[in-house]
Design an enzyme around this catalytic site. Structure first.
Site, PDB file in Angstrom:
ATOM      1  N   ASP A 107       4.701  33.211 -28.612  1.00  0.00           N
ATOM      2  CA  ASP A 107       4.237  32.165 -29.502  1.00  0.00           C
ATOM      3  C   ASP A 107       3.350  32.853 -30.549  1.00  0.00           C
ATOM      4  O   ASP A 107       2.922  33.999 -30.362  1.00  0.00           O
ATOM      5  CB  ASP A 107       3.473  31.079 -28.734  1.00  0.00           C
ATOM      6  CG  ASP A 107       3.409  29.782 -29.545  1.00  0.00           C
ATOM      7  OD1 ASP A 107       3.680  29.814 -30.764  1.00  0.00           O
ATOM      8  OD2 ASP A 107       3.065  28.730 -28.970  1.00  0.00           O
TER       9      ASP A 107
HETATM   10  C1  BGC Z   1       3.404  26.696 -31.844  1.00  0.00           C
HETATM   11  C2  BGC Z   1       4.899  26.957 -31.768  1.00  0.00           C
HETATM   12  C3  BGC Z   1       5.439  27.201 -33.154  1.00  0.00           C
HETATM   13  C4  BGC Z   1       4.697  28.370 -33.763  1.00  0.00           C
HETATM   14  C5  BGC Z   1       5.162  28.711 -35.178  1.00  0.00           C
HETATM   15  C6  BGC Z   1       2.668  27.737 -32.657  1.00  0.00           C
HETATM   16  O1  BGC Z   1       1.393  27.288 -32.973  1.00  0.00           O
HETATM   17  O2  BGC Z   1       2.868  26.616 -30.545  1.00  0.00           O
HETATM   18  O3  BGC Z   1       5.542  25.863 -31.164  1.00  0.00           O
HETATM   19  O4  BGC Z   1       6.816  27.416 -33.122  1.00  0.00           O
HETATM   20  O5  BGC Z   1       3.318  28.041 -33.857  1.00  0.00           O
HETATM   21  O6  BGC Z   1       4.749  27.750 -36.074  1.00  0.00           O
END
Ligand code: BGC
Length: 820
Positions: free
Chosen positions: A222
């Protein structure tokens, strides 16, 4: 071909593939013809490389819980196909979706993004979504693996979950997207699992995901959720996101040279990256990363259909559907009536080209739009209403806004989330901004200004400091925990006078640790007094029907922040009760990302839940309220009478929201209806509940065999539509197990079928179960186990509405390893 590319790559080149290049792309190796590919959020649309609150426009689809409520994998598969087209229009080969964590507490800020409290329903929809997206050559990224059921201290919290609970509740959706969905990518969760970060968890990423389930795709972190070099790659994390690299690059090359990471491990991870690039067709045709807005009539129609299909009619004393022609006056009331609450907050946000509010949808559906009268009644916003207008945005190099701005632009809304800066000379971690606009109040009196900022900011009105987001700045919960809590100040203003508003902003110090965000959001509102509720009540009193649009919005239902409770925020409960007291035909239209308490339930004629259904919100609302379309939804999550009935809310903060960095899933497998049914706690509305506009009668089930064998058992049941219009009915199959070594839930959903049946016709549900559906996970045996005995097959319309019970036998102990 992949092997020959790998053979020709230097270690440095292989390593370069294992981190992002920038926020949304991977690294190209031009020398060997390896292209760069783009990823994009997220579950309910394809945003592209823009900032979370801007970028190229995109179509906005329903959020996860609204899809959960459809109980319709085929429709979700079609949405996946449609989303792949959206991803391509943004030059993206990889969609960062679906979110398939389980709805545990009801308070999770991302409850709206998840499908259900039940692993089977989640799994069926997730597999359909993944298959739909991937059928078009776009990779789906299943997230967040695993144990990410809350946003509290989400970058560091350890989700302490026993293995049985993991295998029975939290893993199955992930497992099925690998085994049946053939997902090409996974995203590891931010949190730790039993003390070890998901991104460093070898058991999770290698033993379970790859060795047991056979996952052959790429695991990415993530965003900023990877923090080590050897630990992450040795655990099985292929791709560090976003780029540029923090812990790989030269550090990973050195780790290989020092023997901390095997060259073979790097090569395997690089191979998986190349396979992914090949699978999305990027070797054949180098992706064009440019972005455009794809606006298709069929996408709009699908979104509208999905909206109605996920709408759950919770209560109806007969007032719905409304008859357009018999109504002279319709009161359209509440804070969600004229505003379009179409999506949740956080990384799932999209820039939409339009959003139909309920008021617009209703007016468009009626022959005589004059028959509607609207009043807001009260507000429910968590943050002060965004300031809208012509805003001048001046960017300066360095802090303090010195000299001439390097770039000047305009904006229409007081929210800025700077990802891509408009000018190359601006250093993303060291710039400043002046925002200037005017505000002309309609009414005289006290106004509240509010501001929250990641970085330092001050808001001035006519050059006098009003809101200080600089002195004493402390980290709060906004912008994923990188901004302060909203600072507010009141001031008395004159009606019709134009005030100059100025915000001076400086970027935060870059610590090099975790997520770095530069953002500011500011707004102004006049507090709404009791007279606004009075106005709504007067309109309701003089109307044939009162529609009250209440709920929350994407500032409450958002990534980065859990909910404080299950109450409707602000004075909405009071608004509903007071309207219901003067109009016996009060219909409450809810929009929330999960369950809420309803102290006014007995006072109103009907309640319908629309969640956040995407850009066609108002049209879907009108379709359903006026009966052009059936409300097709059934609850994917139990609505408890009160928060304390939730299994995670025990009074001990250790079980929720967590203590000393650990949140213990002590309720084990007893969550949602498994908790309510097993503990005899009557819910407000059970799992699977949802009314329609027609009536059905159910026949007796027949079973293909009384003895469970390897090939499984099919249960069939006839359902007859005895009403006068077409409609849909959900048939659920639960298994109730005999006593086992461990305590088992009262019953567990193992199959379901949604039937669409014309008036007067009969449909047949065929529900299949296999031996694993009788099992629990036996930690000692390391396998799913079912004891010989008599099992009840419970056929139900919802978890509290059992239509028949039949029995089957299992004659031998059944043991199945998780790899099977
Ligand atoms: C989230 C993800 C997301 C990523 C990119 C993170 O803060 O948990 O679900 O895909 O950011 O935006």
């Amino acid at each position: 071909m992949i092997d020959s590319v790998l053979d020709r790559m230097t270690l440095e080149e292989q390593v370069s593939l294992l981190s992002g290049d920038d926020f949304w792309t991977t690294v190209a190796v031009g020398r060997l013809g390896v292209p760069k590919v783009k990823v994009t959020d997220g579950p309910n649309g394809a945003r592209g490389a823009g900032s979370l609150v801007g970028g190229v426009e995109a179509a906005c689809y329903p959020v996860g819980i609204a899809l959960g409520a459809t109980w319709n994998p085929e429709l979700v598969r079609r949405m996946g196909v449609s989303l792949a087209g959206q991803a391509k229009s943004k030059g993206a080969s990889i969609l960062l979706a679906p979110t398939i964590n389980i709805q545990r507490s009801g308070l999770n800020g991302r409850n709206f993004e998840c499908y259900s409290e039940d692993p089977l329903l989640t799994a069926e929809l997730a597999v359909a979504y993944v298959q739909g997206v991937q059928s078009q050559g776009v990779a789906a990224t299943v997230k967040h693996f695993a144990g990410n059921e809350s946003e509290v201290e989400r970058q560091t919290m350890s989700s302490d979950i026993d293995e049985r609970t993991m295998r029975e509740i939290y893993f199955p959706p992930f497992e099925q997207t690998v085994k049946r969905g053939k997902a090409m990518a996974f995203m590891s969760a931010y949190n730790k699992i039993n003390g070890v970060y998901a991104s460093e968890n070898h058991w999770l990423l290698t033993k379970v995901l790859r060795e047991e389930w056979g996952f052959e795709g790429v695991v990415m972190s993530d965003w900023f959720g990877s923090r080590t070099t050897a630990e992450t790659i040795n655990a099985g994390l292929d791709l560090e996101m976003p780029g540029p690299t923090r812990d790989r690059g030269e550090k990973l090359v050195a780790a290989v040279r020092d023997g901390k990471v095997k060259a073979e491990t790097v090569r395997e991870a690089a191979r998986r990256m190349l396979v992914l690039i090949e699978r999305v067709g990027a070797f054949e045709r180098t992706p064009d990363l440019s972005e455009s807005f794809l606006d298709l009539e069929e996408d709009r129609a699908l979104i509208r259909q999905l909206g109605a299909e996920g709408a759950v009619l919770l209560k109806n004393d007969g007032v719905l559907p409304l008859e357009k022609t018999s109504l002279d006056q319709i009161a359209v009331l509440g804070p969600n009536a004229a505003s379009s609450r179409i999506m949740g907050g956080g990384s799932a946000q999209i820039a939409t080209s339009y959003a139909v509010s309920p008021l617009q949808g209703i007016r468009a559906a009626l022959q005589n739009p004059n028959s509607t009268r609207h009043a807001i009644g009260c507000r429910h916003n968590r943050l002060v209403e965004l300031l809208q207008g012509d805003i001048r945005v001046e960017f300066f190099a360095g802090h303090g806004r010195k000299g001439t701005p390097l770039h000047v632009q305009t904006a229409a809304k007081g929210e800025f989330f700077w990802f891509d800066l408009p000018e190359k000379r601006l250093d993303p971690t060291n710039f400043s901004v002046r925002l200037s606009t005017t505000f002309t109040p309609d009414d005289a009196g006290e106004h509240v200004f509010g501001m929250t900022n990641a970085g330092l900011a001050r808001l001035y009105i006519d050059d006098a400091l009003l809101v200080d987001g600089q002195d004493g700045w402390t980290r709060g919960e906004n912008y994923f925990g990188t901004a302060n809590d909203e600072q507010r100040a009141s001031i008395s203003l004159e009606a019709g006078r134009s005030y100059c508003i100025r915000i001076d902003y400086d970027t935060p110090e870059a610590s090099g640790e975790g997520i770095y965000i530069t953002a500011v959001r500011f707004g102004v509102e006049k507090p709404l007094g009791i007279e606004y509720i009075d106005e709504a009540v007067e309109i309701a009193r003089n109307s044939d029907v009162a529609l009250v649009f209440v709920g929350r919005d994407g500032e409450w239902d958002t990534e980065g922040l859990d909910l404080p409770d299950l109450r409707l925020p602000g004075s909405q409960d009071e608004l509903i009760s007071r309207v219901a007291a003067v109009n016996s035909k009060t219909v409450v239209v809810l929009q929330t990302g999960g369950p809420i308490e309803m102290p006014w339930l007995d006072e109103v004629a009907a309640v319908i839940q629309f969640w956040y259904p995407g850009q066609e919100l108002g049209n879907a609302v009108a379709d359903v309220l006026f009966g052009d379309v059936e409300p097709g939804g059934k609850l994917p999550q139990t609505f408890p009478k009160s928060l304390k009935d939730n299994s995670a809310i025990t009074g001990d903060p250790g079980t929720y929201p967590g203590r000393d960095g650990h949140v213990r899933y002590e309720e084990g497998v007893f969550i949602g209806y498994r908790h309510h049914d097993s503990r005899g706690i009557v819910p407000l509305f059970p799992f699977g509940h949802g009314l329609g506009y027609t009536e059905f009668t159910w026949g007796e089930p027949s079973v293909s065999s009384r003895e469970m064998g390897h090939e499984g058992i099919a249960v069939t049941i006839d359902v007859r539509n005895v009403g006068s219009r077409a409609g849909s009915e959900l048939v659920q199959l639960y298994v109730r197990s005999p006593k086992a070594k461990v305590e088992r839930p009262d019953k567990e959903l193992r199959a379901f079928a949604k039937l669409f049946i014309s008036a007067g016709q009969t449909g047949t549900a065929t529900l299949k179960i296999i031996p694993r559906d009788l099992s629990y996970y036996d930690e000692d045996a390391g396998a799913f186990r079912a004891e010989p005995g008599t099992y009840e097959i419970v056929i139900a319309a919802n978890a509290s509405d059992i239509r028949s019970v039949t029995h089957i036998e299992l004659s031998h102990t059944y043991l199945m390893p998780p790899s099977a």
